[in-house]
Structures are given as structure tokens and as C-alpha cells.
Design an enzyme around this catalytic site. Structure first.
Site, PDB file in Angstrom:
ATOM      1  N   GLU A  97      19.525   6.256  80.295  1.00 28.54           N
ATOM      2  CA  GLU A  97      19.361   7.994  81.197  1.00 28.54           C
ATOM      3  C   GLU A  97      19.811   7.526  82.609  1.00 28.54           C
ATOM      4  OE1 GLU A  97      18.731  11.468  81.783  1.00 28.54           O
ATOM      5  OE2 GLU A  97      17.800  10.554  80.073  1.00 28.54           O
ATOM      6  N   GLU A 149      26.797  11.952  85.775  1.00 31.39           N
ATOM      7  CA  GLU A 149      26.796  13.965  85.768  1.00 31.39           C
ATOM      8  C   GLU A 149      27.080  14.058  86.848  1.00 31.39           C
ATOM      9  OE1 GLU A 149      22.884  14.988  84.645  1.00 31.39           O
ATOM     10  OE2 GLU A 149      23.543  15.375  81.760  1.00 31.39           O
TER      11      GLU A 149
END
Length: 229
Positions: free
Chosen positions: A65, A72
Site C-alpha cells: 500500500e 500515485e
């Protein structure tokens, strides 16, 4: 001098963890799940090896994660406009998190099942296929097979033949429950729930073939899989 730099690096790392936890909903879900698993591991008489496996699995999901968040952030920094390659990078990073999370679920069920015996309800007493780790392997096989078929049909341009992942997994799980339980009432309830899901998917989807093909694929995988067990 080196000590201050070392402390600063730790501080920056903690800032990164805090940012991900504050900004990413999935990270908060991972942390809550990790806390629940760790609390449960304190209560149950787990072996040292089982605890280490849980630690490694939890860290793998959190690291995945973190990498996804970093990818991103870099993409958003480079461009704010839609770009196909930017979408690919984000989707691939999210796919890595999905695989790690799925593996974590399988590991958690495998570790806690002998202690909790959660699935040992009276419904399964005398059933021809009592629940075991083979069910997790069957669902994982269905996931990878569906994903492979989606990629193959997409590659040859037959987008209408890409089976729906949601209906494939739901149908596989539903068919597995029917086979394991062998109870008429439970079978009827499972069929009703599956029919409601398929009906909803068919209403909201403009393309019907993926939903139907996903359901057929899930049922076939469950039936053939249990015959091989």
C-alpha cells in the site's frame, strides 16, 4: 552529525507512514485489520512460526500500500491530465495491493482456522466436502483463471467475452457452499441470493455477456474443483 541525519530519516519515514494512513482509506482498513489480527494472536495459543507468518503477511500488505501511494503521488506530480500510461501504472500498483491483501486473507484463515474452528457449524456435520484450505485454493484458482481469460479476450479484441470477475467469484463461492452443505434450505437461499446478484448486475451492465460468462465460469470451476479434491 550522522546521528541527527539518522533521526531525521526516521522522522521522514514516520511522516510517510502518517501521510498514507491519513490520506488513504485502504491503509486505514489495513491497519484496523492488522490490529484485530494482532489482538487475536495475543488471545490464541499460536506458535512462534505462525506469529512470524502473520507479521510478515501484515507488513507485506502495508508495504504494498505504501508503494501504491508513492506511485500515485509521483504520477499526480508529473501530470494532472488523463494519460493511458498513468492509468496503467496506477492500476498495476493497485493490483499488487490486491494480490497481497488476498494472500493475507488466505494466510489469516489458514492460521486461525484450527484454533477458532469458525466454519465448523452443525450445517457441515456429515457433509461430503467439509470446509478446508482447499476452498481457499479453489477460489484463488478461479480468480486467476478469470483474470487470465479477461486478458486473453481483451488481447484479441473480444471485449464482450471478458467474464465478469465479480459474478465469477460470487458464483464460485455460491456453488462451493451448495456442494459443501448439501442442505436443501441452504441451497435454495444461496441460489436466491446469487440470482438477486446476477439480476442486479444484468440491469446495471450494458453488456450482458460478461456477467453470464462469469457466472458460468465460477460454477464450472467450483464443480470441477470439488470433484478433484
Amino acid at each position: 552529525m550522522w546521528l541527527s541525519k539518522l533521526l531525521a530519516s526516521f522522522r521522514f519515514a514516520l511522516e510517510g507512514l502518517k501521510y498514507t494512513l491519513v490520506s488513504q482509506r485502504n491503509m486505514r482498513i489495513h491497519f484496523l485489520a492488522a490490529l484485530a489480527v494482532l489482538l487475536l494472536s495475543l488471545y490464541l495459543p499460536l506458535t512462534k512460526a505462525e506469529v512470524l507468518i502473520l507479521f510478515v503477511t501484515i507488513l507485506l500488505v502495508i508495504v504494498a500500500e505504501l508503494i501504491n501511494t508513492a506511485v500515485e503521488a509521483v504520477i499526480d506530480m508529473v501530470t494532472e491530465e488523463f494519460h493511458p500510461l498513468a492509468k496503467v501504472a496506477k492500476d498495476v500498483a493497485a493490483g499488487a495491493v490486491l494480490l497481497c491483501s488476498g494472500m493475507a486473507v488466505v494466510v489469516g484463515v489458514s492460521v486461525f482456522y484450527p484454533y477458532l474452528d469458525l466454519l465448523s457449524f452443525h450445517t457441515f456435520e456429515g457433509a461430503p466436502y467439509p470446509p478446508n484450505i482447499g476452498l481457499a485454493a479453489l477460489i484463488a484458482f478461479n480468480f486467476f483463471l478469470t483474470l487470465l481469460m479477461k486478458s486473453l479476450f481483451h488481447r484479441i479484441g473480444r471485449y464482450d467475452w471478458e467474464p465478469s470477475m465479480t459474478t465469477s467469484l460470487a458464483s464460485c463461492i455460491a456453488a462451493s457452499l451448495v456442494i459443501m452443505v448439501g442442505n436443501l434450505l441452504v441451497t435454495l437461499l444461496v441460489i436466491l441470493l446469487t440470482a438477486l446478484l446476477l439480476g442486479t448486475r444484468l440491469r446495471i451492465k450494458t453488456r450482458k455477456n460478461p456477467v453470464i460468462l462469469g457466472a458460468i465460469l465460477g460454477v464450472l470451476v467450483a464443480v470441477i474443483g470439488f470433484q478433484l479434491m
